[in-house]
Design an enzyme around this catalytic site. Structure first.
Site, PDB file in Angstrom:
ATOM      1  N   SER A  63     -29.570  -9.560  21.402  1.00 18.83           N
ATOM      2  CA  SER A  63     -28.387  -9.415  22.257  1.00 18.83           C
ATOM      3  C   SER A  63     -28.741  -8.832  23.611  1.00 18.83           C
ATOM      4  O   SER A  63     -29.765  -8.169  23.787  1.00 18.83           O
ATOM      5  CB  SER A  63     -27.361  -8.504  21.581  1.00 18.83           C
ATOM      6  N   GLN A  64     -27.811  -9.043  24.523  1.00 22.73           N
ATOM      7  CA  GLN A  64     -27.906  -8.473  25.864  1.00 22.73           C
ATOM      8  C   GLN A  64     -27.851  -6.941  25.756  1.00 22.73           C
ATOM      9  O   GLN A  64     -27.029  -6.410  25.005  1.00 22.73           O
ATOM     10  CB  GLN A  64     -26.684  -9.010  26.600  1.00 22.73           C
TER      11      GLN A  64
END
Ligand code: SAH
Length: 216
Positions: A63-64
């Site tokens: 994920s970011q």
């Protein structure tokens, strides 16, 4: 690991998290201390501190960083908490959690991802994280209940069976919505009166799929 020591990059990383509204000092410290470059593919090391999701093995994603920090902050972790993560992926979110709570049980449906993540977490000394191969839609009853649950794969809805695993005052965060579109992060809090539901922000996660993956 040269990028890890690279001050401008890491300073920008912290700065962009703060600028986007992450203010919990313990969360910011964990994000600073865990080397994200250890959790990305070798070819992506130079991009490890950019605020974007990256591809990992088995067609999945890490994920970011902003989303990792945001979800972690929303969990309001305490040192004694038992946390369930569904979707180990690279192991990065689990490493961040491990700094802020008592124990993390992280479930992953791909054996390869679970094995690699376990190795990375051991290397970092995150010995309060247990990575298990399993299906987050079928959390074994023997695992007990949890103070916090974090789902890091998109679900069309939050299964009742999962919400029932939350202890009193427990918090669950999950991306809910169309599996191949934009989801909304949902926060459930188990109060005396029942489950309180709040919509947070829009996100994009890879889908949660049932069963253990047949491919590695
Ligand atoms: N938290 C991860 C990113 C997760 S990507 C990180 O920090 O890198 C979503 C992950 O959820 C993928 O690895 C995917 O294989 C896994 N997943 C999808 N459905 C699942 C399920 N039913 N049970 C367990 N893991 C699942």
């Amino acid at each position: 690991m040269s990028t890890m020591q690279n001050p401008p990059e890491k300073m920008m990383f912290q700065l962009s998290l703060r600028r986007r509204g992450i203010s919990d000092q313990a969360v910011l410290r964990a994000m600073e201390e865990i080397p994200r470059e250890m959790f990305v593919e070798a070819a992506d090391r130079a991009d490890a501190y950019r605020d974007s999701a990256l591809g990992i093995a088995c067609g999945q994603t890490i994920s970011q960083p902003f989303v990792v920090a945001y979800m972690t902050e929303q969990l309001q972790l305490q040192k004694h908490h038992r946390v369930l993560e569904i979707g180990t992926g690279s192991g990065y979110q689990a490493a961040i959690l491990s700094r802020l709570c008592g124990h993390v049980l992280s479930m992953e449906r791909y054996r390869t991802l679970a094995d690699v993540a376990r190795g990375r977490l051991a290397k970092l000394g995150c010995d309060n994280v247990e990575v298990v191969l399993g299906d987050g839609f079928e959390v074994p009853a023997g695992a007990g209940n949890f103070d916090r649950i974090i789902v890091t794969a998109a679900m069309e809805q939050i299964p009742d069976a999962l919400a029932q695993r939350l202890d009193r005052d427990g918090i669950l965060i999950a991306p809910v919505g169309p599996l191949h579109g934009t989801q909304t992060l949902i926060r459930l809090v188990r109060t005396e009166a029942g489950l309180e539901r709040k919509e947070l922000v829009d996100v994009r996660f890879v889908p949660a799929l049932p069963g253990i993956a047949r491919e590695l």
